[in-house]
Design a protein around this motif. Structure first.
Motif, PDB file in Angstrom:
ATOM      1  N   ALA A 169      24.167 -41.671 -15.412  1.00 52.70           N
ATOM      2  CA  ALA A 169      25.287 -41.425 -14.490  1.00 52.70           C
ATOM      3  C   ALA A 169      26.562 -41.016 -15.230  1.00 52.70           C
ATOM      4  CB  ALA A 169      25.539 -42.665 -13.644  1.00 52.70           C
ATOM      5  N   ALA A 170      26.628 -41.322 -16.538  1.00 52.47           N
ATOM      6  CA  ALA A 170      27.771 -40.885 -17.336  1.00 52.47           C
ATOM      7  C   ALA A 170      27.515 -39.511 -17.967  1.00 52.47           C
ATOM      8  CB  ALA A 170      28.068 -41.916 -18.418  1.00 52.47           C
ATOM      9  N   LEU A 171      26.443 -38.886 -17.567  1.00 50.76           N
ATOM     10  CA  LEU A 171      26.018 -37.565 -18.054  1.00 50.76           C
ATOM     11  C   LEU A 171      25.581 -37.594 -19.516  1.00 50.76           C
ATOM     12  CD1 LEU A 171      28.552 -35.126 -16.250  1.00 50.76           C
ATOM     13  CD2 LEU A 171      26.454 -36.180 -15.391  1.00 50.76           C
ATOM     14  N   GLY A 172      25.110 -38.743 -19.965  1.00 50.11           N
ATOM     15  CA  GLY A 172      24.506 -38.827 -21.293  1.00 50.11           C
ATOM     16  C   GLY A 172      23.007 -38.552 -21.197  1.00 50.11           C
ATOM     17  N   ALA A 173      22.480 -37.823 -22.199  1.00 45.18           N
ATOM     18  CA  ALA A 173      21.040 -37.513 -22.190  1.00 45.18           C
ATOM     19  C   ALA A 173      20.233 -38.784 -22.408  1.00 45.18           C
ATOM     20  CB  ALA A 173      20.728 -36.502 -23.279  1.00 45.18           C
ATOM     21  N   LYS A 174      19.162 -38.918 -21.681  1.00 48.67           N
ATOM     22  CA  LYS A 174      18.259 -40.071 -21.807  1.00 48.67           C
ATOM     23  C   LYS A 174      16.958 -39.617 -22.487  1.00 48.67           C
ATOM     24  CE  LYS A 174      18.159 -41.143 -17.470  1.00 48.67           C
ATOM     25  NZ  LYS A 174      17.813 -41.888 -16.264  1.00 48.67           N
ATOM     26  N   PRO A 175      16.100 -40.551 -22.870  1.00 44.82           N
ATOM     27  CA  PRO A 175      14.823 -40.158 -23.489  1.00 44.82           C
ATOM     28  C   PRO A 175      14.037 -39.144 -22.650  1.00 44.82           C
ATOM     29  CG  PRO A 175      15.171 -42.505 -23.751  1.00 44.82           C
ATOM     30  CD  PRO A 175      16.305 -42.014 -22.888  1.00 44.82           C
ATOM     31  N   LEU A 222      10.881 -32.150  -9.959  1.00 42.32           N
ATOM     32  CA  LEU A 222      10.468 -33.216 -10.875  1.00 42.32           C
ATOM     33  C   LEU A 222      11.517 -34.334 -11.010  1.00 42.32           C
ATOM     34  CD1 LEU A 222       8.404 -34.168 -13.072  1.00 42.32           C
ATOM     35  CD2 LEU A 222       9.753 -32.870 -14.714  1.00 42.32           C
ATOM     36  N   ASP A 223      11.075 -35.546 -10.844  1.00 38.11           N
ATOM     37  CA  ASP A 223      11.831 -36.745 -11.194  1.00 38.11           C
ATOM     38  C   ASP A 223      10.850 -37.918 -11.112  1.00 38.11           C
ATOM     39  OD1 ASP A 223      11.666 -37.587  -8.491  1.00 38.11           O
ATOM     40  OD2 ASP A 223      13.623 -36.762  -8.003  1.00 38.11           O
ATOM     41  N   VAL A 224      11.317 -39.121 -11.418  1.00 39.54           N
ATOM     42  CA  VAL A 224      10.422 -40.280 -11.416  1.00 39.54           C
ATOM     43  C   VAL A 224      10.991 -41.356 -10.492  1.00 39.54           C
ATOM     44  CG1 VAL A 224       9.379 -42.101 -12.816  1.00 39.54           C
ATOM     45  CG2 VAL A 224       9.630 -39.795 -13.761  1.00 39.54           C
ATOM     46  N   ASP A 225      10.204 -41.751  -9.528  1.00 33.70           N
ATOM     47  CA  ASP A 225      10.562 -42.875  -8.659  1.00 33.70           C
ATOM     48  C   ASP A 225      10.426 -44.150  -9.491  1.00 33.70           C
ATOM     49  OD1 ASP A 225      10.581 -45.003  -6.935  1.00 33.70           O
ATOM     50  OD2 ASP A 225       8.974 -44.255  -5.643  1.00 33.70           O
ATOM     51  N   ASP A 226      11.574 -44.734  -9.865  1.00 28.37           N
ATOM     52  CA  ASP A 226      11.562 -45.912 -10.753  1.00 28.37           C
ATOM     53  C   ASP A 226      11.658 -47.223  -9.963  1.00 28.37           C
ATOM     54  OD1 ASP A 226      14.173 -45.793  -9.876  1.00 28.37           O
ATOM     55  OD2 ASP A 226      15.068 -46.175 -11.845  1.00 28.37           O
ATOM     56  N   SER A 227      11.425 -47.160  -8.648  1.00 25.30           N
ATOM     57  CA  SER A 227      11.674 -48.345  -7.817  1.00 25.30           C
ATOM     58  C   SER A 227      10.777 -49.525  -8.171  1.00 25.30           C
ATOM     59  CB  SER A 227      11.515 -47.995  -6.334  1.00 25.30           C
ATOM     60  OG  SER A 227      10.206 -47.536  -6.056  1.00 25.30           O
ATOM     61  N   HIS A 228       9.580 -49.264  -8.729  1.00 25.36           N
ATOM     62  CA  HIS A 228       8.672 -50.362  -9.067  1.00 25.36           C
ATOM     63  C   HIS A 228       8.797 -50.773 -10.534  1.00 25.36           C
ATOM     64  CE1 HIS A 228       7.022 -49.050  -5.302  1.00 25.36           C
ATOM     65  NE2 HIS A 228       5.881 -49.690  -5.403  1.00 25.36           N
ATOM     66  N   PRO A 237      21.274 -49.657 -11.303  1.00 27.27           N
ATOM     67  CA  PRO A 237      21.390 -48.203 -11.156  1.00 27.27           C
ATOM     68  C   PRO A 237      20.023 -47.521 -11.174  1.00 27.27           C
ATOM     69  CG  PRO A 237      21.959 -48.873 -13.391  1.00 27.27           C
ATOM     70  CD  PRO A 237      21.704 -50.142 -12.621  1.00 27.27           C
ATOM     71  N   VAL A 238      19.941 -46.412 -10.466  1.00 26.27           N
ATOM     72  CA  VAL A 238      18.751 -45.562 -10.512  1.00 26.27           C
ATOM     73  C   VAL A 238      18.655 -44.938 -11.903  1.00 26.27           C
ATOM     74  CG1 VAL A 238      17.721 -43.459  -9.547  1.00 26.27           C
ATOM     75  CG2 VAL A 238      19.000 -44.996  -8.055  1.00 26.27           C
ATOM     76  N   ARG A 239      17.440 -44.861 -12.465  1.00 25.71           N
ATOM     77  CA  ARG A 239      17.260 -44.234 -13.793  1.00 25.71           C
ATOM     78  C   ARG A 239      16.147 -43.187 -13.708  1.00 25.71           C
ATOM     79  NH1 ARG A 239      21.267 -45.590 -17.461  1.00 25.71           N
ATOM     80  NH2 ARG A 239      19.813 -44.904 -19.083  1.00 25.71           N
ATOM     81  N   SER A 240      16.167 -42.349 -12.700  1.00 26.27           N
ATOM     82  CA  SER A 240      15.038 -41.469 -12.376  1.00 26.27           C
ATOM     83  C   SER A 240      15.106 -40.090 -13.000  1.00 26.27           C
ATOM     84  CB  SER A 240      14.978 -41.276 -10.854  1.00 26.27           C
ATOM     85  OG  SER A 240      14.752 -42.513 -10.223  1.00 26.27           O
ATOM     86  N   ASP A 253      13.822 -53.904 -14.301  1.00 26.11           N
ATOM     87  CA  ASP A 253      15.278 -53.725 -14.355  1.00 26.11           C
ATOM     88  C   ASP A 253      15.738 -53.245 -15.725  1.00 26.11           C
ATOM     89  OD1 ASP A 253      15.782 -54.479 -11.753  1.00 26.11           O
ATOM     90  OD2 ASP A 253      16.435 -56.520 -12.226  1.00 26.11           O
ATOM     91  N   ASP A 254      15.138 -53.814 -16.775  1.00 21.23           N
ATOM     92  CA  ASP A 254      15.587 -53.544 -18.139  1.00 21.23           C
ATOM     93  C   ASP A 254      15.659 -52.027 -18.393  1.00 21.23           C
ATOM     94  OD1 ASP A 254      16.043 -54.293 -20.994  1.00 21.23           O
ATOM     95  OD2 ASP A 254      14.178 -53.146 -21.205  1.00 21.23           O
ATOM     96  N   VAL A 255      16.852 -51.572 -18.755  1.00 23.76           N
ATOM     97  CA  VAL A 255      17.074 -50.122 -18.803  1.00 23.76           C
ATOM     98  C   VAL A 255      16.277 -49.426 -19.909  1.00 23.76           C
ATOM     99  CG1 VAL A 255      18.861 -48.385 -19.289  1.00 23.76           C
ATOM    100  CG2 VAL A 255      19.221 -50.110 -17.502  1.00 23.76           C
ATOM    101  N   PRO A 256      16.272 -49.944 -21.158  1.00 22.99           N
ATOM    102  CA  PRO A 256      15.468 -49.241 -22.179  1.00 22.99           C
ATOM    103  C   PRO A 256      13.983 -49.169 -21.801  1.00 22.99           C
ATOM    104  CG  PRO A 256      17.004 -50.761 -23.218  1.00 22.99           C
ATOM    105  CD  PRO A 256      17.081 -51.026 -21.749  1.00 22.99           C
ATOM    106  N   SER A 257      13.462 -50.234 -21.204  1.00 21.58           N
ATOM    107  CA  SER A 257      12.042 -50.198 -20.807  1.00 21.58           C
ATOM    108  C   SER A 257      11.827 -49.162 -19.720  1.00 21.58           C
ATOM    109  CB  SER A 257      11.589 -51.545 -20.252  1.00 21.58           C
ATOM    110  OG  SER A 257      11.901 -52.576 -21.133  1.00 21.58           O
ATOM    111  N   ARG A 258      12.740 -49.178 -18.747  1.00 20.97           N
ATOM    112  CA  ARG A 258      12.588 -48.239 -17.625  1.00 20.97           C
ATOM    113  C   ARG A 258      12.702 -46.799 -18.134  1.00 20.97           C
ATOM    114  NH1 ARG A 258      16.255 -48.324 -12.714  1.00 20.97           N
ATOM    115  NH2 ARG A 258      17.296 -50.029 -13.796  1.00 20.97           N
ATOM    116  N   ASP A 259      13.678 -46.562 -19.012  1.00 22.01           N
ATOM    117  CA  ASP A 259      13.869 -45.204 -19.529  1.00 22.01           C
ATOM    118  C   ASP A 259      12.654 -44.729 -20.315  1.00 22.01           C
ATOM    119  OD1 ASP A 259      16.327 -45.253 -18.376  1.00 22.01           O
ATOM    120  OD2 ASP A 259      17.471 -45.204 -20.259  1.00 22.01           O
TER     121      ASP A 259
END
Ligand code: XIL
Length: 376
Positions: free
Chosen positions: A354-360, A276-282, A346-349, A285-291
């Motif tokens: 990348a800093a090992l912080g938990a994301k949504p 499991l992961d998410v291809d975020d290529s499409h 950066p990839v957000r998938s 850029d905005d990180v909160p939106s992508r997350d």
């Protein structure tokens, strides 16, 4: 209900709070935040895991994170044919041995990926005769599985059997094993693996089935029929894995996919989500939106498949963006650019940044693991 990238654009406007509220009620929130993902999965009678590889030999913080969050670890690359035998039939197990020991030291139960895969077969194999390729398949499976008997509990015996766009008979994926041996190489690999370690759990792993597009719809019935043929032949097939590299820009139908997974399970095999992961290529850029989109997609998907009683494992393909395979996949940067993204973003998938912080997405997955369906 069918969904597509249109839905992704709507999601990009959701705040993190709204995403979390949409994913689960407050009752499960505290449990999700206090416990590990392994604990959340265990509460539902399932297990949680992640891919890992040689980075844990040097990155102690990442190793600790994997050890804390996971009960299972899938060796991402080091046990693959091309990594063990890049230049000829004699395997070099030195790196694989270190990775397997590192995984065990982290307290993980281990899955080996992947014994037989028609992608990434090194060129030297193509110069062999059919009989030699058959003997090589037998040798590879027997050597690798017996070397790690008692240490690697589970194998992806055959990875990605189908790729219908290549127009091979039966929709099978083109490559040295299939081209030389036909479909029979699949049953042969399972039988060899079981002979080398009768205790090992043997998995048939497939991609794209969660997509409600031409590719997903072409693979689903073929995979089901293959499972039927293998079981009818008495092959030692114990579980079917669905990779779930989710692509929010393609059509999907989570309830329909869960139905399909239930049909596979009805054959009497366990079912797993393996990558499991998410291809975020499409995605923007905005990180909160992508997350937010990545979190919502993971949560929606997992909640749907948790309704399948025979689902016994959810594994992600790395826990952190730090080791994302997308960053190195040749098509990924091209896709980002083609969809208006900055090439250096950066990839957000994954579940951790990348800093090992938990994301949504980490919280979305934890909540989904807790909102379980019945476990068989
Ligand atoms: C990928 C690895 O993550 C990469 O590091 C490697 O270069 C290629 O393989 N589906 C699979 C996995 O079945 O084995 C792939 O892993 C990712 C897609």
């Amino acid at each position: 209900m069918k969904r597509s990238g249109e839905n992704g654009r709507m999601s990009s406007r959701l705040t993190r709070r709204a995403v979390l509220a949409a994913i689960a009620g407050p009752a499960t929130a505290a449990a999700a935040e206090s416990g590990s993902l392994a604990a959340a999965a265990r509460a539902g009678g399932r297990a949680f895991g992640s891919a890992f590889d040689r980075e844990v030999l040097t990155d102690a913080a990442y190793g600790r994170l994997i050890g804390r969050e996971c009960a299972w670890g899938t060796v991402e690359n080091s046990l693959k044919f091309d990594w063990l035998r890049p230049r000829g039939p004699a395997a070099d197990f030195a790196a694989a041995d270190r990775v397997v020991e590192a995984g065990r030291a982290l307290g993980l139960r281990l899955t080996g990926a992947a014994l037989v895969w028609n992608d990434w077969v090194p060129p030297w194999v193509g110069r062999l005769s059919r009989a030699e390729i058959g003997a090589l398949l037998d040798r590879h499976v027997t050597e690798v599985v017996s070397r790690y008997r008692g240490r690697v509990a589970e194998w992806h015996v055959v990875n990605e059997p189908f790729y219908p766009p290549q127009n091979r008979p039966g929709g099978f994926r083109q490559g040295a094993w299939f081209d030389a041996l036909g479909e029979a190489h699949i049953e042969r690999a399972f039988r060899r693996a079981a002979a080398a370690d009768p205790q090992a759990r043997l998995v048939l792993n497939e991609a794209f089935c969660e997509q409600d597009d031409a590719l997903g719809r072409a693979i689903r019935p073929r995979l089901l029929a293959l499972v039927d043929r293998l079981l009818a032949a008495g092959a030692p097939l114990h579980a079917v894995g669905f990779q779930a590299h989710l692509k929010p820009h393609l059509p999907y139908d989570d309830a329909g996919f869960a139905d399909y997974v239930g049909q596979v399970a009805a054959r009497g095999v366990a079912v797993q989500i393996t990558e499991l992961d998410v291809d975020d290529s499409h995605l923007p850029d905005d990180v909160p939106s992508r997350d937010a989109i990545v979190a919502q997609r993971c949560g929606d998907f997992l909640r749907a498949v948790m309704a399948v009683p025979a689902l016994d494992r959810v594994s992600v393909w790395h826990l952190s963006d730090r080791y994302s395979w997308y960053a190195h996949a040749p098509w990924y940067a091209t896709a980002v650019r083609a969809h208006g993204g900055r090439p250096d973003r950066p990839v957000r998938s994954h579940l951790y940044d990348a800093a090992l912080g938990a994301k949504p997405a980490r919280e979305a997955v934890a909540r989904a693991l807790l909102t379980r369906g019945p476990r068989r």
